[in-house]
Design an enzyme around this catalytic site. Structure first.
Site, PDB file in Angstrom:
ATOM      1  N   LYS A 118       0.825  -1.211   0.000  1.00  0.00           N
ATOM      2  CA  LYS A 118       0.000   0.000   0.000  1.00  0.00           C
ATOM      3  C   LYS A 118       0.857   1.259   0.000  1.00  0.00           C
ATOM      4  O   LYS A 118       0.469   2.282  -0.562  1.00  0.00           O
ATOM      5  CB  LYS A 118      -0.987  -0.004   1.171  1.00  0.00           C
ATOM      6  CG  LYS A 118      -2.092  -1.024   0.981  1.00  0.00           C
ATOM      7  CD  LYS A 118      -3.304  -0.752   1.848  1.00  0.00           C
ATOM      8  CE  LYS A 118      -4.412  -1.758   1.558  1.00  0.00           C
ATOM      9  NZ  LYS A 118      -5.569  -1.615   2.441  1.00  0.00           N
ATOM     10  N   LYS A 200      -3.959 -11.304  -6.787  1.00  0.00           N
ATOM     11  CA  LYS A 200      -5.240 -11.636  -6.156  1.00  0.00           C
ATOM     12  C   LYS A 200      -6.347 -10.716  -6.682  1.00  0.00           C
ATOM     13  O   LYS A 200      -6.090  -9.585  -7.079  1.00  0.00           O
ATOM     14  CB  LYS A 200      -5.138 -11.563  -4.631  1.00  0.00           C
ATOM     15  CG  LYS A 200      -5.251 -10.197  -4.031  1.00  0.00           C
ATOM     16  CD  LYS A 200      -5.589 -10.265  -2.530  1.00  0.00           C
ATOM     17  CE  LYS A 200      -5.791  -8.846  -2.021  1.00  0.00           C
ATOM     18  NZ  LYS A 200      -6.240  -8.716  -0.654  1.00  0.00           N
ATOM     19  N   LYS A 203     -10.688  -5.534  -4.609  1.00  0.00           N
ATOM     20  CA  LYS A 203     -11.682  -4.465  -4.776  1.00  0.00           C
ATOM     21  C   LYS A 203     -11.083  -3.247  -5.452  1.00  0.00           C
ATOM     22  O   LYS A 203     -11.767  -2.485  -6.091  1.00  0.00           O
ATOM     23  CB  LYS A 203     -12.156  -3.998  -3.396  1.00  0.00           C
ATOM     24  CG  LYS A 203     -13.114  -4.900  -2.694  1.00  0.00           C
ATOM     25  CD  LYS A 203     -13.488  -4.227  -1.358  1.00  0.00           C
ATOM     26  CE  LYS A 203     -14.058  -5.197  -0.376  1.00  0.00           C
ATOM     27  NZ  LYS A 203     -13.487  -5.036   0.960  1.00  0.00           N
TER      28      LYS A 203
END
Ligand code: AMP
Ligand code: TRP
Length: 338
Positions: A118, A200, A203
């Site tokens: 992140k 993966k 969202k």
């Protein structure tokens, strides 16, 4: 809650309200939560405090939190058996977090893969919350003395950290916090992107074709599966190097209840096109009742409010037991105020 539930083991898990749940969230986490309710005492929550570690508009967060709440209920979580609440309604999580911060090392937080990912994605906003996020997650779990935490594979590192923090706290202050176990689903612990099956399904993916959302309609779901990236081979088999096909087989097995071997057998000799269509159909049919139930629930804001208010009240009561113990152990002067 019924008295008998006091002897049951406690399960806890959370999900961030950062968008409509993906098929990854569903298969890897949420859909496993419903069936656990009969055997365990379950607490599930929407991690809105985790969601502000990356920039999100306030109005959007509010909307998505309610939508996530309704999605959890639509995925089969029964409020007669489980508590489903919103994290920020239960302030004891962040109160415990402060104490746990002081039993967590800078070095171990720096090693968290999600933090590194992140930080790379948001180089202009590497805030302290993003760094400290796993300690809040540890507090979420440890405040209820949870026995088991069902999560997808990507959260195992955070869970391991929560275990380390609990052990360290217990070592320093004496047995106080239960050391939780992880629970990884047998099939589908990591559902991959349909466009890049080495990543993966997430969202936050910017390519909408990469992600199936649990509220997508049937046509959309089938269209996305038709476009799924596979390989230049023609064999439907579960093998190393066939990431795209492996992912589709995993998804198919997860929604059909068949084993991977049974699924491979079913499609033996068929082309990729037919196979992708069948997976799309199976997923769309599986998700149809979730979508219908969601549409009904999201209309009923008064009902949702009644549910999350009652559940947060019960969760708060439970959580004070641990917080008071912890405060006493670390030497805070007792008060009648809690
Ligand atoms: P998040 O969307 O990060 O709040 O994740 C909520 C839950 O879904 C966690 O238990 C994750 O481990 C799980 N999860 C998220 N993405 C996937 C995926 N692609 N495959 C399997 N599980 C996932
Ligand atoms: N960090 C988890 C995620 O992003 C969500 C979460 C927050 C959670 N607190 C938790 C999961 C406690 C399990 C237990 O997926």
């Amino acid at each position: 809650m019924a008295d008998a539930s006091a002897e049951k083991k406690l399960i806890l898990s959370g999900i961030q309200p950062t968008g409509t749940f993906t098929l990854g969230n569903y298969i890897g986490a949420v859909r496993n939560w419903g069936p656990l309710q009969d055997e365990y005492r379950c607490l599930y929550f929407i991690a809105d405090q985790h969601a502000i570690t990356v920039k999100i508009e306030p109005a959007e967060l509010r909307k998505k939190t309610l939508e996530a709440y309704a999605q959890l209920l639509a995925c089969g979580i029964d409020l007669n058996k489980s508590l489903v609440f919103i994290q920020s309604h239960v302030p004891t999580h962040s109160q415990l977090m402060w104490v746990l911060n002081c039993s967590t090392q800078f070095g171990e937080l720096s090693r968290m893969t999600q933090f590194k990912d992140k930080s790379r994605k948001h180089p202009d906003d590497i805030n302290a919350g993003l760094f400290d996020y796993p300690v809040l997650m540890a507090a979420d779990i440890l405040i209820y003395q949870a026995d088991m935490v069902p999560v997808g594979v990507d959260q195992m590192q955070h869970l391991e950290l929560a275990r380390n923090i609990a052990n360290r706290f217990n070592g320093r202050y004496g047995e106080t916090l239960k050391v939780p176990e992880g629970y990884i689903p047998p099939i589908g612990a990591k559902v991959m992107s349909l466009q890049d099956p080495t990543k993966k399904m997430s969202k936050s993916d910017t390519n909408p074709n990469a992600v199936i959302l649990i509220l997508d309609d049937k046509d959309t779901i089938i269209r996305k599966f038709k476009r799924a990236v596979t390989d230049s081979d023609t064999e439907i088999a579960f093998k190393e190097g066939k990431d795209g096909i492996n992912n589709l087989l995993t998804i198919y097995s997860a929604v059909s209840g068949k084993t991977i071997e049974e699924s491979v057998k079913e499609f033996e000799g068929q082309g990729y096109g037919t196979f992708k269509m069948a997976v799309g159909e199976a997923v769309a049919d599986h998700l149809a009742p979730v979508r219908e139930e969601y549409a009904r629930l999201i209309q009923d804001k008064a009902y949702l409010k009644e549910c999350y208010t009652r559940c947060a009240g019960e969760a708060l009561k439970m959580s004070y037991r641990t917080l008071n113990k912890v405060y006493k152990k670390v030497g805070f002067v007792p008060t009648e105020l809690r």
